[in-house]
Design a protein around this motif. Structure first.
Motif, PDB file in Angstrom:
ATOM      1  N   PHE A  41      35.735  27.037 -17.815  1.00  0.00           N
ATOM      2  CA  PHE A  41      35.375  25.434 -16.849  1.00  0.00           C
ATOM      3  C   PHE A  41      36.117  24.462 -17.078  1.00  0.00           C
ATOM      4  CE2 PHE A  41      32.352  22.207 -15.010  1.00  0.00           C
ATOM      5  CZ  PHE A  41      33.579  22.303 -13.997  1.00  0.00           C
ATOM      6  N   VAL A  45      38.945  22.605 -16.083  1.00  0.00           N
ATOM      7  CA  VAL A  45      38.910  20.757 -16.231  1.00  0.00           C
ATOM      8  C   VAL A  45      39.634  19.380 -17.026  1.00  0.00           C
ATOM      9  CG1 VAL A  45      36.825  18.715 -16.413  1.00  0.00           C
ATOM     10  CG2 VAL A  45      36.668  20.972 -15.221  1.00  0.00           C
ATOM     11  N   TYR A  46      39.804  20.007 -18.058  1.00  0.00           N
ATOM     12  CA  TYR A  46      40.650  19.153 -18.950  1.00  0.00           C
ATOM     13  C   TYR A  46      42.617  19.126 -18.191  1.00  0.00           C
ATOM     14  CZ  TYR A  46      43.814  18.028 -22.989  1.00  0.00           C
ATOM     15  OH  TYR A  46      44.479  17.566 -23.856  1.00  0.00           O
ATOM     16  N   THR A  49      43.041  17.199 -15.243  1.00  0.00           N
ATOM     17  CA  THR A  49      43.007  15.694 -15.880  1.00  0.00           C
ATOM     18  C   THR A  49      44.553  15.298 -16.283  1.00  0.00           C
ATOM     19  OG1 THR A  49      40.695  15.912 -16.085  1.00  0.00           O
ATOM     20  CG2 THR A  49      42.165  13.946 -16.761  1.00  0.00           C
TER      21      THR A  49
END
Length: 89
Positions: A41, A45-46, A49
Motif C-alpha cells: 500500500f 501511494v508513493y 503520487t
C-alpha cells in the motif's frame, strides 16, 4: 547498576527460547501477510503520487519579470559606534 528484569521467554543471553518461538509461530504467516500488505500500500501511494506529479505541465504559467531592485543606499543598516563625547553631554 540497574538490572533488566528477565522474561521467561528469553535466556540469560537475552535470546529467544523455544517457548517464545512456539508462542509466535501461529502468527508468523499472518504477520508476514499484513506487513506485505502495508508495504505494498505504501509503495502504491508513493508510485501514484510520483506519477501524478510527473504529469504536471507548467507551460501555461507565466513567469514574472525580475523584481525591481531598490536603489543602493550606502551605509544603510550599518551601525556606527557612539563616541564618548556624545555620551558625556
Amino acid at each position: 547498576m540497574a538490572v533488566i528484569p528477565r522474561s521467561s521467554y528469553y535466556d540469560k543471553n537475552y535470546r529467544q527460547t523455544a517457548a517464545l518461538i512456539r508462542a509466535r509461530q501461529p502468527y508468523l504467516v499472518r504477520n508476514i501477510l499484513t506487513g506485505s500488505a502495508i508495504f505494498a500500500f505504501a509503495i502504491g501511494v508513493y508510485a501514484f503520487t510520483i506519477n501524478a506529479v510527473a504529469q504536471d505541465d507548467f507551460s501555461d504559467v507565466q513567469i514574472p519579470d525580475a523584481p525591481a531592485q531598490p536603489p543602493h543606499t550606502p551605509n544603510a543598516g550599518v551601525e556606527k559606534p557612539v563616541s564618548s563625547a556624545i555620551l558625556k553631554k
